[in-house]
Design a protein around this motif. Structure first.
Motif, mmCIF file in Angstrom:
data_model
loop_
_atom_site.group_PDB
_atom_site.id
_atom_site.type_symbol
_atom_site.label_atom_id
_atom_site.label_comp_id
_atom_site.label_asym_id
_atom_site.label_seq_id
_atom_site.Cartn_x
_atom_site.Cartn_y
_atom_site.Cartn_z
ATOM 1 N N SER A 117 0.737 -1.306 0.020
ATOM 2 C CA SER A 117 -0.183 0.031 -0.011
ATOM 3 C C SER A 117 0.897 1.337 0.073
ATOM 4 C CB SER A 117 -1.033 -0.078 1.219
ATOM 5 O OG SER A 117 -1.681 1.283 1.235
ATOM 6 N N SER A 136 0.522 1.918 -3.659
ATOM 7 C CA SER A 136 -0.517 2.486 -3.568
ATOM 8 C C SER A 136 -1.855 1.774 -3.920
ATOM 9 C CB SER A 136 -0.672 3.790 -4.319
ATOM 10 O OG SER A 136 0.219 4.992 -3.922
ATOM 11 N N GLY A 185 -4.611 -1.396 -3.215
ATOM 12 C CA GLY A 185 -5.167 -2.069 -2.197
ATOM 13 C C GLY A 185 -5.487 -3.351 -2.283
#
Length: 460
Positions: A342, A346, A348
Motif C-alpha cells: 500500500s 498505492s 489496495g
C-alpha cells in the motif's frame, strides 16, 4: 480395415492411461497376440489444470508422444486394426490435434506406413456459442452463462461422445486423432459401431480408460478388454499383475460423482446391478451393466481464461525459534507485506492477491491440518497474482527482504532465512482458470465437430 459389420465380440487394447506416459512395447505385442480389434488411448485430461486449455499447449513432451505413437502406429499397421487417440495435446484444442497430427505424419514418413488419418476438431468459437445461449445449461454449482464469459475464454472445446470417432472409422480412417472427448468415448467408439451392447461397452470403456489403474499394480502398463453380447472381460497386459473384482469395481469410484452411474453425452451408464466375477487369477468378468439413453443429447463445454499474472518467490526456514511459532510469523508477513504494498505501490487489497504456503507445516490441508510438533524445516512459497506481470513481480520484490530476514515479534535480532534461487522471484506468466461448467443441447452428436481426412499417400 474398419468396416462397421456386427461382431460377436470386440477386443480393445489400451496400452496406458495417457499417450506420452510411456509403456513397454511388449505389452502391445501381447495385446496383438490376444487378437486386438482396436487400439485406444487417451491423449489428455483436465487433471493438470486450466493452463493447457488456456494456452493450447500440451503437458507431455513431443519426444514422449512420438515414442509411444511410433509403437502404436507400427502395431496398427501390422495388425491392420485402427488406432484411436482422444483429447489430443492434453486439452483437445485444434492446436493439440494438429500437434499430434504433425508427430504422427512424420512417423508415417519415417516408418514408411500408408495409413489414413482422420483429425476431429472440437474447438468452439465464442460467437457461435453465443447464438446457442438458449440451449446452453449450467451444471452445478454454476449459474446461467453470461455471454461475456464466453468472450473472455482463450479457448473453448466441446467434449465429444463416441459418434464423431465412429463416423471417422466408418469412412475409412485407420488412425483417428480426436479433439476433446470423454475418456470413455475413445474406447467405446469401435465396439458400439460393431454392434456391441451399450451397457457393457460403456462400462468396459470406463474401466480401461486409465490403463492399469484398474489392476493390482497401477504402475504397470496396459489392459485388454473383450466385450460381447452379455458383458465384458478384462485382464492386464503386464506380467505379474492381476485384475480382481475389487480392483475393477473400485475404478468406478474414480472421477465420478456417483460410483454406480456415469453420464455420457448420449445418456447414463448404470452399474448398480453389475456383477464382478473372477474367472481366474488374472481376469475378471463383468455382467449386468446397462445404459439409459437421455431424452436430449448434450455436449459438455470447457473453457479457460486468463485471471492475471503470477510471480513466485520461495524461501526456507530452519530457525527453530521461528518454526515454533510459524503461524504467528506467517501472519506477520502477511500484515507487513500488505502495508508495504500500500505504501509503495498505492495498491489496495482488491488490486492484487497473494498466498503464503508453508510446505512442511500446513500447505496441503491448511486449517484442516491437525496440530503437530514444530517441523524441523519449512519451505515458504509466496505466490502473487496481479493484473499484469510487472506489478506481480514488484509485489514479490517488496516481500524479498521480509522473506529473508523477518523475525517473530519476540526476537531482538534479524534471522537469515534461505532463498534457493537467485533471483528470488520467478515470473510464471499468465494464470488461467476454468470458467465453463455447462452443457449444450445439440440436434446431432456430430454437429459441433469437424473431421478432416488425410488419405494414405497424400503429401503431409
Amino acid at each position: 480395415m474398419t468396416q462397421a459389420e456386427s461382431k460377436v465380440e470386440v477386443r480393445i487394447l489400451v496400452p496406458s492411461g495417457m499417450l506420452g506416459s510411456g509403456f513397454p512395447a511388449s505389452i502391445v505385442d501381447r495385446g496383438l497376440e490376444l487378437g486386438a480389434d482396436v487400439i485406444a488411448v487417451d491423449g489428455g485430461s483436465t487433471d493438470s489444470g486450466p493452463h493447457y486449455l488456456g494456452t493450447g499447449t500440451a503437458k507431455t513432451t513431443a519426444a514422449a508422444v512420438k515414442r509411444d505413437l511410433r509403437i502404436l502406429l507400427r502395431a496398427a499397421a501390422t495388425a491392420r486394426i485402427p488406432l484411436i487417440v482422444g483429447s489430443c495435446g492434453t486439452s483437445g484444442t485444434d492446436s493439440g490435434v494438429d500437434w499430434v497430427f504433425s508427430i504422427a505424419s512424420s512417423l508415417l514418413d519415417e516408418e514408411g506406413l500408408a495409413l489414413r488419418i482422420a483429425r476431429i476438431y472440437s474447438e468452439q468459437p465464442a460467437a457461435d456459442l453465443k447464438e446457442r445461449l438458449d440451449r446452453i445449461h449450467p451444471l452445478a454449482p454454476h449459474g446461467d452463462l453470461d455471454p461475456s464469459t464466453l468472450e473472455s475464454c482463450e479457448h473453448i472445446v466441446a467434449m465429444m461422445g463416441h459418434e464423431p470417432i465412429a463416423d471417422a472409422l466408418a469412412t475409412g480412417a485407420d488412425v483417428v486423432l480426436a479433439g476433446r472427448a470423454t475418456d470413455t468415448a475413445v474406447a467405446a467408439a469401435f465396439p458400439l459401431m460393431h454392434g456391441m451392447p451399450a451397457g457393457p461397452t460403456w462400462h468396459a470403456a470406463k474401466i480401461v480408460e486409465c490403463g492399469a489403474q484398474c489392476t493390482t499394480n497401477p504402475r504397470s502398463s496396459g489392459v485388454f478388454a473383450t466385450i460381447d453380447a452379455t458383458g465384458f472381460t478384462i485382464e492386464p497386459l503386464s506380467d505379474g499383475v492381476a485384475c480382481t473384482p475389487h480392483s475393477v469395481a473400485a475404478h468406478m469410484l474414480y472421477e465420478t460423482v456417483n460410483p454406480f452411474s456415469m453420464r455420457e453425452p448420449a445418456g447414463t451408464l448404470q452399474v448398480a446391478d453389475a456383477v464382478y466375477t473372477a474367472l481366474d487369477d488374472r481376469r475378471v468378468r463383468v455382467e449386468g451393466s446397462r445404459f439409459e439413453l437421455a431424452e436430449q443429447y448434450t455436449n459438455k463445454l470447457e473453457g479457460s481464461r486468463i485471471t492475471g499474472y503470477e510471480t513466485m518467490s520461495f524461501t526456507a526456514i530452519r530457525d527453530p525459534h521461528i518454526l515454533g511459532q510459524l503461524d504467528t510469523w506467517a501472519a506477520l508477513l502477511r500484515r507487513i507485506l500488505t502495508e508495504r504494498v500500500s505504501q509503495t505501490l498505492s495498491l489496495g487489497p482488491d488490486d492484487y492477491a497473494f498466498d503464503i504456503r508453508l510446505y512442511g507445516h500446513n500447505a496441503v490441508l491448511g486449517a484442516l491440518e491437525e496440530a503437530t510438533a514444530p517441523p524441523r524445516e519449512v519451505g515458504v512459497m509466496l505466490l502473487v497474482s496481479a493484473p499484469d506481470q510487472p506489478t506481480a513481480t514488484a509485489i514479490a520484490k517488496i516481500a524479498n527482504p521480509l522473506m529473508l530476514h523477518l523475525p517473530t515479534p519476540d526476537m531482538d535480532y534479524l534471522p537469515s532465512l534461505a532463498f534457493p534461487f537467485s533471483p528470488a522471484e520467478t515470473e510464471r506468466g499468465a494464470a488461467y482458470e476454468f470458467v465453463l461448467n455447462h452443457v449444450v443441447d445439440v440436434d446431432s452428436p456430430t454437429a459441433l465437430f469437424r473431421t478432416v481426412m488425410l488419405e494414405a499417400g497424400d503429401v503431409r
